[in-house]
Scaffold this active site. Structure first.
Site, mmCIF file in Angstrom:
data_model
loop_
_atom_site.group_PDB
_atom_site.id
_atom_site.type_symbol
_atom_site.label_atom_id
_atom_site.label_comp_id
_atom_site.label_asym_id
_atom_site.label_seq_id
_atom_site.Cartn_x
_atom_site.Cartn_y
_atom_site.Cartn_z
ATOM 1 N N GLY A 4 42.566 38.401 33.791
ATOM 2 C CA GLY A 4 41.096 38.073 34.510
ATOM 3 C C GLY A 4 40.240 39.183 34.741
ATOM 4 O O GLY A 4 39.775 39.141 35.686
ATOM 5 N N ALA A 5 40.189 40.210 33.713
ATOM 6 C CA ALA A 5 39.440 41.502 34.042
ATOM 7 C C ALA A 5 38.413 41.729 33.370
ATOM 8 O O ALA A 5 38.015 42.861 33.458
ATOM 9 C CB ALA A 5 40.734 42.587 33.740
ATOM 10 N N ALA A 6 37.883 40.758 32.784
ATOM 11 C CA ALA A 6 36.581 40.818 31.880
ATOM 12 C C ALA A 6 35.553 41.039 33.021
ATOM 13 O O ALA A 6 34.454 41.781 32.666
ATOM 14 C CB ALA A 6 36.281 39.957 30.966
ATOM 15 N N GLY B 202 34.129 40.688 37.635
ATOM 16 C CA GLY B 202 34.424 40.261 38.900
ATOM 17 C C GLY B 202 35.496 41.503 39.456
ATOM 18 O O GLY B 202 35.164 42.644 38.995
ATOM 19 N N GLY C 196 38.496 41.784 39.272
ATOM 20 C CA GLY C 196 39.505 42.302 38.213
ATOM 21 C C GLY C 196 39.167 43.650 37.357
ATOM 22 O O GLY C 196 39.715 44.602 37.057
ATOM 23 N N ASP D 240 41.919 38.630 29.396
ATOM 24 C CA ASP D 240 40.852 37.541 29.842
ATOM 25 C C ASP D 240 40.711 36.578 28.696
ATOM 26 O O ASP D 240 40.818 36.874 27.334
ATOM 27 C CB ASP D 240 39.561 38.282 30.372
ATOM 28 C CG ASP D 240 38.913 37.351 31.167
ATOM 29 O OD1 ASP D 240 38.839 37.783 32.537
ATOM 30 O OD2 ASP D 240 38.304 36.131 30.925
ATOM 31 N N SER E 243 44.605 35.620 48.869
ATOM 32 C CA SER E 243 43.193 35.684 49.532
ATOM 33 C C SER E 243 43.439 35.109 51.167
ATOM 34 O O SER E 243 44.694 35.085 51.196
ATOM 35 C CB SER E 243 42.518 34.117 48.967
ATOM 36 O OG SER E 243 41.397 33.739 49.895
ATOM 37 N N TYR F 117 42.391 24.828 46.399
ATOM 38 C CA TYR F 117 42.326 26.170 46.429
ATOM 39 C C TYR F 117 43.134 27.064 47.528
ATOM 40 O O TYR F 117 44.172 27.923 47.099
ATOM 41 C CB TYR F 117 40.707 26.865 46.344
ATOM 42 C CG TYR F 117 40.809 28.394 46.259
ATOM 43 C CD1 TYR F 117 40.678 28.908 45.055
ATOM 44 C CD2 TYR F 117 40.728 29.106 47.181
ATOM 45 C CE1 TYR F 117 40.284 30.546 44.824
ATOM 46 C CE2 TYR F 117 40.391 30.672 47.212
ATOM 47 C CZ TYR F 117 40.434 31.109 45.839
ATOM 48 O OH TYR F 117 40.307 32.383 45.826
ATOM 49 N N THR G 142 31.131 37.946 44.122
ATOM 50 C CA THR G 142 31.582 37.501 42.600
ATOM 51 C C THR G 142 30.798 36.333 42.249
ATOM 52 O O THR G 142 30.788 35.456 43.035
ATOM 53 C CB THR G 142 33.003 38.149 42.226
ATOM 54 O OG1 THR G 142 33.562 36.648 42.694
ATOM 55 C CG2 THR G 142 33.491 39.069 42.636
HETATM 56 N N1 LIG Z 1 35.642 36.600 45.268
HETATM 57 C C1 LIG Z 1 36.292 36.351 46.166
HETATM 58 O O1 LIG Z 1 35.916 35.958 47.350
HETATM 59 C C2 LIG Z 1 37.844 36.273 46.204
HETATM 60 C C3 LIG Z 1 38.476 36.219 47.763
HETATM 61 C C4 LIG Z 1 39.954 36.127 47.706
HETATM 62 C C5 LIG Z 1 40.562 35.993 46.445
HETATM 63 N N2 LIG Z 1 40.128 36.149 45.420
HETATM 64 C C6 LIG Z 1 40.598 36.167 44.075
HETATM 65 O O2 LIG Z 1 40.467 37.137 43.347
HETATM 66 C C7 LIG Z 1 40.641 36.892 41.766
HETATM 67 C C8 LIG Z 1 39.481 37.472 40.995
HETATM 68 O O3 LIG Z 1 38.327 36.631 41.421
HETATM 69 P P1 LIG Z 1 37.069 37.057 41.315
HETATM 70 O O4 LIG Z 1 36.352 36.824 42.605
HETATM 71 O O5 LIG Z 1 36.934 38.463 40.630
HETATM 72 O O6 LIG Z 1 36.493 36.065 40.246
HETATM 73 P P2 LIG Z 1 35.467 35.912 38.850
HETATM 74 O O7 LIG Z 1 35.323 34.522 38.781
HETATM 75 O O8 LIG Z 1 34.353 36.665 39.362
HETATM 76 O O9 LIG Z 1 36.372 36.518 37.725
HETATM 77 C C9 LIG Z 1 37.818 35.849 37.413
HETATM 78 C C10 LIG Z 1 37.895 36.215 35.993
HETATM 79 O O10 LIG Z 1 39.019 35.433 35.533
HETATM 80 C C11 LIG Z 1 38.651 35.133 34.088
HETATM 81 N N3 LIG Z 1 39.693 33.795 34.046
HETATM 82 C C12 LIG Z 1 39.262 32.515 34.505
HETATM 83 N N4 LIG Z 1 40.244 31.554 34.045
HETATM 84 C C13 LIG Z 1 40.947 32.297 33.279
HETATM 85 C C14 LIG Z 1 42.135 32.027 32.240
HETATM 86 N N5 LIG Z 1 42.569 30.757 32.324
HETATM 87 N N6 LIG Z 1 42.727 32.719 31.735
HETATM 88 C C15 LIG Z 1 42.398 34.251 31.521
HETATM 89 N N7 LIG Z 1 41.180 34.447 32.448
HETATM 90 C C16 LIG Z 1 40.759 33.710 33.293
HETATM 91 C C17 LIG Z 1 37.227 34.841 34.103
HETATM 92 O O11 LIG Z 1 36.723 34.837 32.895
HETATM 93 C C18 LIG Z 1 36.792 36.160 35.099
HETATM 94 O O12 LIG Z 1 36.733 37.178 34.239
HETATM 95 C C19 LIG Z 1 40.799 35.452 41.873
HETATM 96 O O13 LIG Z 1 42.226 35.221 41.879
HETATM 97 C C20 LIG Z 1 40.340 34.916 43.232
HETATM 98 O O14 LIG Z 1 40.875 33.692 43.416
HETATM 99 C C21 LIG Z 1 38.624 36.373 45.152
#
Ligand SMILES: NC(=O)c1ccc[n+]([C@@H]2O[C@H](COP(=O)([O-])OP(=O)(O)OC[C@H]3O[C@@H](n4cnc5c(N)ncnc54)[C@H](O)[C@@H]3O)[C@@H](O)[C@H]2O)c1
Length: 262
Positions: free
Chosen positions: A12-14, A16, A18, A37, A139, A152, A189
Site C-alpha cells: 500500500g505504498a503508492a 499516503g 506508505g 500497491d 491504529s 475498522y 491522508t
Molecule cells: N490516515 C490515518 O489517520 C491512519 C491512522 C491510523 C492507521 N492508519 C493506517 O495506515 C495505513 C495507511 O493508511 P493511509 O492513511 O496512508 O491510507 P491511504 O488511503 O492514503 O493509502 C492506502 C494505500 O493502500 C493502497 N491499497 C488499498 N487497498 C489495497 C489493496 N487491496 N492492495 C494493495 N494496496 C491497496 C492504496 O492504493 C493506497 O496507496 C492503513 O493501514 C491505515 O489503516 C492510517
C-alpha cells in the site's frame, strides 16, 4: 537494526503514509525498497519520482492486490529474486470503509496475517534466512473503540493481537524475526479526508467524522520518521502509539499472567 544497506518491502505504498515510509527508508540508507500497491498508475508514478531522487536500481514497483494471495506471494518472490535479500516488511495497505466491511477485513486483517507469515518464510532463520523485522500497521483504534467505524476498529484490534502473539519469544527465538506494530493517530491522508463517505450508513459516517474531528492530527511524514525508530529499536511484540505529531511511545497491554484471577 541498522537500516543502512537493508532491503524492504512496503504494501500500500503508492500513496499516503506508505509512500512516506518508503522515502524515509531510502533517506536512512536502505539499499532497496519494493513498493507494492494495487494502484499501478500511482505506484509507477511514485517509483519514477523516487528513482530520480535515489537512483534507478534501488526501488521497484510491483502491482499487487494484497487480498489476492497469489499476487502477494508473487510480490515477495519478485522482491527477493530482484534484490537477493529481504530484511524489513511493512504491512501497511489498509482501508477505512465499513460500508464494504468484508473487503476491509480482507485487506486490514487477512493480508496482514499473510504478509506476516510471508515475512517469516523469507526472513526466518529456521528457513535459512537472516532474521529481520515485520512492522504491522494498526491504529489508535486498535487500542480504543469509536462508534462510527466499528469494523475498522475491530480489524485494527486484530492487527494488535496477531502482532503481540507472533512477537512472543516462542516465535522470535526460532526465527530471529521481530514483529512490531505502530498505532498511528489521525494522519492527514485520503483515508481520513474521504472517511465520512464510506461508512455503513450516513448516520454512522457523520458520527465517525465527528469522532475523528475531535482527535489530534499529524502529517504522514511524522509517522514515517517515528517508524524508523521502531525499526531500529522496537522489541518483538511491542506496540507503539504515534499521535498528534508527538514522539512515538511504547504501550503495554496486560498479558495473560497479569490477567490471571487467583
Ligand atoms: N490516515 C490515518 O489517520 C491512519 C491512522 C491510523 C492507521 N492508519 C493506517 O495506515 C495505513 C495507511 O493508511 P493511509 O492513511 O496512508 O491510507 P491511504 O488511503 O492514503 O493509502 C492506502 C494505500 O493502500 C493502497 N491499497 C488499498 N487497498 C489495497 C489493496 N487491496 N492492495 C494493495 N494496496 C491497496 C492504496 O492504493 C493506497 O496507496 C492503513 O493501514 C491505515 O489503516 C492510517
Amino acid at each position: 537494526m541498522d537500516i543502512k544497506g537493508k532491503t524492504a518491502l512496503v504494501t500500500g505504498a503508492a500513496t499516503g503514509i506508505g509512500l512516506e515510509y518508503v522515502k524515509e527508508l531510502l533517506r536512512n540508507g536502505a539499499q532497496n525498497v519494493a513498493v507494492l500497491d494495487f494502484d499501478a498508475r500511482k505506484g509507477e508514478n511514485a517509483v519514477k519520482e523516487l528513482k530520480k531522487e535515489y537512483g534507478s536500481g534501488r526501488v521497484i514497483f510491483i502491482k499487487t492486490d494484497v487480498t489476492n494471495a497469489t499476487e502477494l506471494e508473487e510480490g515477495f518472490k519478485k522482491t527477493y529474486e530482484t534484490f537477493k535479500a529481504l530484511d524489513i516488511v511493512i504491512n501497511n495497505a489498509g482501508i477505512l470503509d465499513d460500508g464494504r466491511w468484508e473487503l476491509e477485513i480482507a485487506i486490514n486483517v487477512n493480508a496482514v496475517v499473510r504478509g506476516t507469515l510471508l515475512g517469516f518464510q523469507y526472513m526466518g532463520k529456521d528457513k535459512g534466512g537472516k532474521g529481520g523485522i515485520v512492522v504491522n500497521i494498526a491504529s489508535i483504534l486498535g487500542l480504543a473503540a469509536i462508534a462510527g467505524c466499528p469494523v475498522y476498529t475491530a480489524t485494527k484490534h486484530a492487527v494488535v493481537g496477531i502482532t503481540r502473539s507472533l512477537g512472543l519469544p516462542y516465535h522470535f527465538d526460532r526465527t530471529g524475526v521481530r514483529v512490531v506494530a505502530i498505532c498511528p493517530g489521525v494522519t492527514d491522508t485520503n483515508l481520513i479526508s474521504e472517511a465520512h463517505k464510506r461508512q455503513l450508513s450516513g448516520e454512522w459516517g457523520r458520527e465517525c467524522g465527528r469522532e475523528v474531528d475531535e482527535l489530534p492530527k499529524q502529517r504522514p511524514e511524522h509517522v514515517a520518521k517515528e517508524m524508523m525508530r521502531l525499526i531500529k529499536k522496537g522489541g518483538s511484540g511491542s506496540l507503539w502509539v504515534c499521535e498528534g505529531g508527538q514522539p512515538a511511545y511504547e504501550i503495554h497491554i496486560p498479558d495473560r499472567q497479569t490477567l490471571k484471577v487467583e
